[in-house]
Design a protein around this motif. Sequence first.
Motif, mmCIF file in Angstrom:
data_model
loop_
_atom_site.group_PDB
_atom_site.id
_atom_site.type_symbol
_atom_site.label_atom_id
_atom_site.label_comp_id
_atom_site.label_asym_id
_atom_site.label_seq_id
_atom_site.Cartn_x
_atom_site.Cartn_y
_atom_site.Cartn_z
ATOM 1 N N LEU A 36 75.165 -7.036 62.872
ATOM 2 C CA LEU A 36 73.886 -7.552 62.933
ATOM 3 C C LEU A 36 72.831 -6.442 63.516
ATOM 4 O O LEU A 36 71.681 -6.575 63.093
ATOM 5 C CB LEU A 36 74.059 -8.739 63.851
ATOM 6 N N GLY A 37 73.349 -5.362 64.113
ATOM 7 C CA GLY A 37 72.332 -4.411 64.531
ATOM 8 C C GLY A 37 71.911 -3.558 63.371
ATOM 9 O O GLY A 37 70.544 -3.138 63.486
ATOM 10 N N GLU A 38 72.332 -3.540 62.076
ATOM 11 C CA GLU A 38 71.633 -3.021 61.102
ATOM 12 C C GLU A 38 70.726 -3.703 60.392
ATOM 13 O O GLU A 38 69.951 -3.332 59.658
ATOM 14 C CB GLU A 38 72.885 -2.886 60.105
ATOM 15 N N ALA A 39 70.838 -5.182 60.794
ATOM 16 C CA ALA A 39 69.615 -6.150 60.248
ATOM 17 C C ALA A 39 68.362 -5.902 60.984
ATOM 18 O O ALA A 39 67.220 -6.178 60.147
ATOM 19 C CB ALA A 39 70.128 -7.499 60.362
ATOM 20 N N HIS A 40 68.242 -5.723 62.120
ATOM 21 C CA HIS A 40 67.034 -5.700 62.925
ATOM 22 C C HIS A 40 67.563 -5.298 64.302
ATOM 23 O O HIS A 40 68.363 -5.472 65.000
ATOM 24 C CB HIS A 40 66.346 -7.022 63.342
ATOM 25 N N PRO A 41 66.496 -4.462 64.987
ATOM 26 C CA PRO A 41 66.764 -3.783 66.243
ATOM 27 C C PRO A 41 66.927 -4.837 67.310
ATOM 28 O O PRO A 41 67.844 -4.600 68.262
ATOM 29 C CB PRO A 41 65.539 -2.818 66.316
ATOM 30 N N ALA A 42 66.260 -5.892 67.225
ATOM 31 C CA ALA A 42 66.358 -6.852 68.353
ATOM 32 C C ALA A 42 68.045 -7.455 68.464
ATOM 33 O O ALA A 42 68.266 -8.370 69.110
ATOM 34 C CB ALA A 42 65.608 -8.211 67.894
ATOM 35 N N LEU A 43 68.810 -7.186 67.346
ATOM 36 C CA LEU A 43 69.900 -7.554 67.137
ATOM 37 C C LEU A 43 71.126 -6.819 67.454
ATOM 38 O O LEU A 43 72.355 -6.792 67.165
ATOM 39 C CB LEU A 43 70.443 -8.279 65.884
ATOM 40 N N LEU A 144 66.872 -10.905 57.416
ATOM 41 C CA LEU A 144 67.897 -12.279 57.443
ATOM 42 C C LEU A 144 68.818 -12.271 56.221
ATOM 43 O O LEU A 144 70.089 -12.830 56.457
ATOM 44 C CB LEU A 144 66.894 -13.475 57.535
ATOM 45 N N LYS A 145 68.164 -11.852 55.243
ATOM 46 C CA LYS A 145 69.563 -11.796 53.979
ATOM 47 C C LYS A 145 70.804 -10.984 54.518
ATOM 48 O O LYS A 145 71.782 -11.219 54.032
ATOM 49 C CB LYS A 145 68.826 -11.060 52.682
ATOM 50 N N LEU A 146 70.385 -9.717 55.184
ATOM 51 C CA LEU A 146 71.259 -8.717 55.314
ATOM 52 C C LEU A 146 72.176 -9.411 56.580
ATOM 53 O O LEU A 146 73.462 -9.306 56.625
ATOM 54 C CB LEU A 146 70.633 -7.540 55.706
ATOM 55 N N ALA A 147 71.701 -9.989 57.680
ATOM 56 C CA ALA A 147 72.530 -10.698 58.612
ATOM 57 C C ALA A 147 73.394 -11.769 58.005
ATOM 58 O O ALA A 147 74.475 -11.542 58.239
ATOM 59 C CB ALA A 147 71.319 -11.393 59.718
ATOM 60 N N LEU A 148 72.989 -12.533 56.905
ATOM 61 C CA LEU A 148 73.582 -13.555 56.709
ATOM 62 C C LEU A 148 74.808 -13.209 55.745
ATOM 63 O O LEU A 148 76.103 -13.376 55.567
ATOM 64 C CB LEU A 148 72.822 -14.516 55.655
ATOM 65 N N HIS A 149 74.357 -11.859 54.784
ATOM 66 C CA HIS A 149 75.248 -11.281 54.168
ATOM 67 C C HIS A 149 76.732 -10.762 55.006
ATOM 68 O O HIS A 149 77.651 -10.819 54.749
ATOM 69 C CB HIS A 149 74.783 -10.173 53.239
#
Length: 247
Positions: A36-43, A144-149
């Motif tokens: 999830l850290g790859e999807a956004h820095p806040a994660l 969010l597509k990347l996170a769900l993937h």
Amino acid sequence: MGHSELPFFYLGAYWGMREQTLDDVAGDISATVRALGEAHPALRSWWWEDRAAPVDPDSQWLRDELEAARRRDGDGEPSAGDGYSVSFHNEPFPDYHSGPGSETKVKLSFFAGESGTPRLSNNCVLTLPAPKRAPQGLYDLQSLKLALHWMADIWRPDHALCVNTPLADAQGDWMKVSPQVGWITYLGPKYTDGIERAELPHGVQAAARADGALLWFPLPAADVAPRMVVDLREALVAAGCLPAGNG
């Protein structure tokens, strides 16, 4: 609907009974936290309750807490097939036990390894703050597509989606109409037979992911209307991918 009025979205991955060991669950949680850290820095960083230090997803502490939570849920004597649960938040939360905390925080929760109770659904859920309070870029479609993937690739759920309450409610009671679809939707192999002949609503895009299919509306979250997700679900029902529901 104006962007400032948009309710919060959540990303949820759901699957039925599946036996997993403590090490299996801890490993998948670790993989999820890192991905999830790859999807956004806040994660990228996560905290548990009021602990001062962020969670180390590879630590013995995580395994100890999963086992302790399983014992608490089972009144000290968990049964065979009981699942493991834990939840994190993406901001330090020194007053965890005294209030709801910041309106900008993200919550990440897991319930996995349940194989003894059919009515319980294993799940991984990422709950976002409302868009107007979210970190910049968190609601970008690509993030969010990347996170769900990653959630689908790691947990291999039956289905997963990114949705808010108005979009979900438009499709009916989730206990009677399931799986539902959202701004972004993942369908596992059990729901993709016939998807190639589905007459998807105009603009909906699809791609193969995690042995299933990822579908999405290439629009900002604020532009996805309830009628659009209803039309998408009806198209998937017509193609034989999803059940029509029973109410």
